[in-house]
Design a protein around this motif. Structure first.
Motif, PDB file in Angstrom:
ATOM      1  N   LEU A 162      -3.207   3.055   2.196  1.00 51.84           N
ATOM      2  CA  LEU A 162      -4.128   2.436   3.144  1.00 51.84           C
ATOM      3  C   LEU A 162      -4.325   3.282   4.392  1.00 51.84           C
ATOM      4  CD1 LEU A 162      -2.905  -1.251   2.846  1.00 51.84           C
ATOM      5  CD2 LEU A 162      -4.905  -0.188   1.761  1.00 51.84           C
ATOM      6  N   GLU A 163      -3.426   4.235   4.628  1.00 51.11           N
ATOM      7  CA  GLU A 163      -3.560   5.089   5.804  1.00 51.11           C
ATOM      8  C   GLU A 163      -4.106   6.470   5.467  1.00 51.11           C
ATOM      9  OE1 GLU A 163       0.195   5.264   7.728  1.00 51.11           O
ATOM     10  OE2 GLU A 163       0.178   3.148   8.374  1.00 51.11           O
ATOM     11  N   ASP A 164      -4.205   6.790   4.197  1.00 47.52           N
ATOM     12  CA  ASP A 164      -4.751   8.087   3.768  1.00 47.52           C
ATOM     13  C   ASP A 164      -6.276   8.037   3.894  1.00 47.52           C
ATOM     14  OD1 ASP A 164      -5.583  10.402   2.577  1.00 47.52           O
ATOM     15  OD2 ASP A 164      -4.309  10.199   0.809  1.00 47.52           O
ATOM     16  N   ARG A 190      -9.093  -0.060   0.131  1.00 47.28           N
ATOM     17  CA  ARG A 190      -9.518  -1.242   0.872  1.00 47.28           C
ATOM     18  C   ARG A 190     -10.620  -2.001   0.126  1.00 47.28           C
ATOM     19  NH1 ARG A 190      -7.048  -1.613   5.537  1.00 47.28           N
ATOM     20  NH2 ARG A 190      -6.100   0.255   6.477  1.00 47.28           N
ATOM     21  N   ASN A 195      -8.266   5.807   1.393  1.00 44.22           N
ATOM     22  CA  ASN A 195      -8.103   4.394   1.749  1.00 44.22           C
ATOM     23  C   ASN A 195      -9.382   3.584   1.567  1.00 44.22           C
ATOM     24  OD1 ASN A 195      -9.591   5.355   3.862  1.00 44.22           O
ATOM     25  ND2 ASN A 195      -8.178   4.713   5.485  1.00 44.22           N
ATOM     26  N   GLY A 234       0.791  -1.230   0.000  1.00 43.84           N
ATOM     27  CA  GLY A 234       0.000   0.000   0.000  1.00 43.84           C
ATOM     28  C   GLY A 234       0.814   1.267   0.000  1.00 43.84           C
TER      29      GLY A 234
END
Length: 479
Positions: free
Chosen positions: A138-140, A148, A144, A118
């Motif tokens: 994946l952390e934005d 996901r 995300n 990611g």
């Protein structure tokens, strides 16, 4: 006291009743024809709008296919990258060269990226995209959700549009890559990503073709986070301005990877033009009025014939009366013309009438007696034939200025007779103008004052010279 009805009143009552019946029937025919015409106009307009909407739907569907084809072709590069990664067990040698070749082959791609776990680890081309390196998809929180979704569905997912870290608006196709492990569940490696800038997508799919066909369009999707409509592109989009919503668009939804977009269109001039409806109603009203007029004419013909006979009889009587009055008026007019001609011919003053350009069109007998020119010699000439040469050009310029400003000029002037003799005259010139103020003619009246001028000179000589010696006297010396 009992009232007495005259025979004329008794005859007019049936006529008024019949006329009222005809009027009511005509009004009923007009309203019925107008109702039928209006209903027909509504049916025709609905049919026309249906055909126009179907044509718009066909054009829109063709455009959605072009967008799908362009997206599918460009995003196919992510599958190729995934295949190479799977073959290399998560490693790609010479990624820069391979990615550049894919960009050239598949077309429409601004950059290809690899995001291991990611996190964006490789970008081609790198120039201008440096800010995106190391970004964890994946952390934005802004992005995300779609990342996901791609992981969960294990399917290529089109994300965006959104503002890029490196600047500009784009959509991103993210393909989740799962590598097989012997005896274990497939391992999530990361994403192969193709970034497509919105302007490039629109240009490649020629979306502005709709605008050239006379449509306003909006390409939009439902934002996965806000569930609000998000405009991807619009025909009237202006930087910094809010796009105006379409009122009654034709909407064609179409599938994109793991999502759904919609293309909405409507004509620039709307589906139904108020002017067209107004013209149609005007035409229907005109036809209804013609039909009512025809019915009215047919029904009123007998009544009108009787009225026409009575009217003609009265008109004939009035015409005879007017004829007698016209004969009397003509006799009086002829008498006035004879009087005017007599006054013109026998006037003590000389009279010249010219047109607006100064050409003589009429003179009287006194003119001929003073100047020596006959009427035939003067008509068609310019009054300049009388100039003596004693007046300067400034004198005549002042005369014409007074005529232009005031419409008349009055004064003394020296002219020359046909014989060459110079004489003095008292002259009045008047401009004859029409109702718009434009000069049509000039009328000049003049009197020969040569004897008066000579007598004046004699008196001045007697006053200033001695009668016996003809020498200047004391009065002249004093002056």
């Amino acid at each position: 006291m009992s009232s007495v009805t005259s025979p004329a009143d008794q005859r007019s009552k049936p006529g008024r009743t019949a006329g009222l019946r005809v009027g009511l029937l005509t009004a009923a025919v007009f309203l019925l024809a107008l109702l039928v015409g209006g209903s027909l106009l509504i049916v025709i307009e609905r049919s026309r709008i249906f055909q126009v909407k179907e044509a718009a739907r066909v054009a829109t569907s063709s455009q959605t296919h072009a967008i799908q084809e362009r997206l599918g072709r460009s995003l196919s590069a992510t599958y190729a990258l995934a295949a190479v990664l799977a073959q290399g067990n998560g490693q790609i040698k010479n990624f820069d060269t391979l990615a550049q070749k894919m960009i050239e082959t598949y077309g429409g791609i601004s950059s290809l990226q690899l995001a291991e776990n990611g996190v964006i680890s490789a970008i081609v081309p790198l120039a201008g995209n440096e800010k995106a390196l190391g970004h964890n998809l994946l952390e934005d929180t802004a992005r995300n959700k779609e990342a996901r979704l791609a992981m969960t569905s294990r399917a290529l997912t089109l994300a965006g549009p959104f503002e890029l870290l490196q600047g500009g608006m784009a959509v991103v196709g993210r393909l989740p890559i799962f590598l097989p492990q012997q005896g274990k569940e497939d391992r999530f490696w990361g994403f192969s990503t193709a970034l497509i800038r919105i302007p490039d997508l629109l240009l490649a799919s020629d979306l502005d073709n709709l605008a050239r066909q006379g449509y306003r369009y909006q390409l939009w999707r439902m934002h996965p986070d806000t569930a609000q409509r998000q405009i991807i592109a619009a025909s009237d989009a202006v930087a910094g301005a809010t796009t105006q919503p379409l009122l009654q668009p034709v909407e064609v939804p179409f599938d994109v990877p793991n999502g759904r977009w919609t293309l909405s269109v409507e004509p620039v001039d709307r589906w139904s033009s108020p002017l067209r409806i107004a013209l149609g109603l005007t035409g229907a009203s005109f036809v209804a009025a013609l039909l009512a007029a025809l019915i009215y004419t047919l029904l009123m013909q007998p009544l009108l014939l009787r009225r026409e006979v009575a009217l003609r009889t009265r008109e004939l009587s009035r015409a005879n009366q007017r004829l007698g009055e016209e004969i009397l008026e003509r006799e009086q007019s002829e008498a006035r013309l004879e009087l005017a001609a007599s006054v013109f011919s026998h006037a003590r003053e000389g009279i010249i009438i010219t047109d607006a350009s100064g050409t003589i069109i009429e003179v009287n007998d006194t003119f001929s007696r003073i100047t020596g020119y006959s009427r035939e010699q003067a008509v068609g000439q310019n009054p300049r034939i009388l100039q003596s040469g004693r007046q300067s050009p400034d004198f005549y310029a002042a005369m014409w200025k007074a005529l232009a400003d005031k419409g008349q000029w009055y004064g003394e002037i020296w002219n020359r007779r046909k014989s060459g003799e110079v004489y003095a005259e008292m002259l009045t010139i008047s401009a004859v103008r029409d109702s718009a103020g434009v000069t049509q003619h000039y009328v000049s009246l003049f009197t020969d004052i040569t004897p008066m001028k000579e007598h004046q000179q004699q008196l001045e000589h007697i006053a200033h010279f001695d009668a016996l010696t003809d020498l200047p006297n004391r009065v002249l010396l004093a002056d």
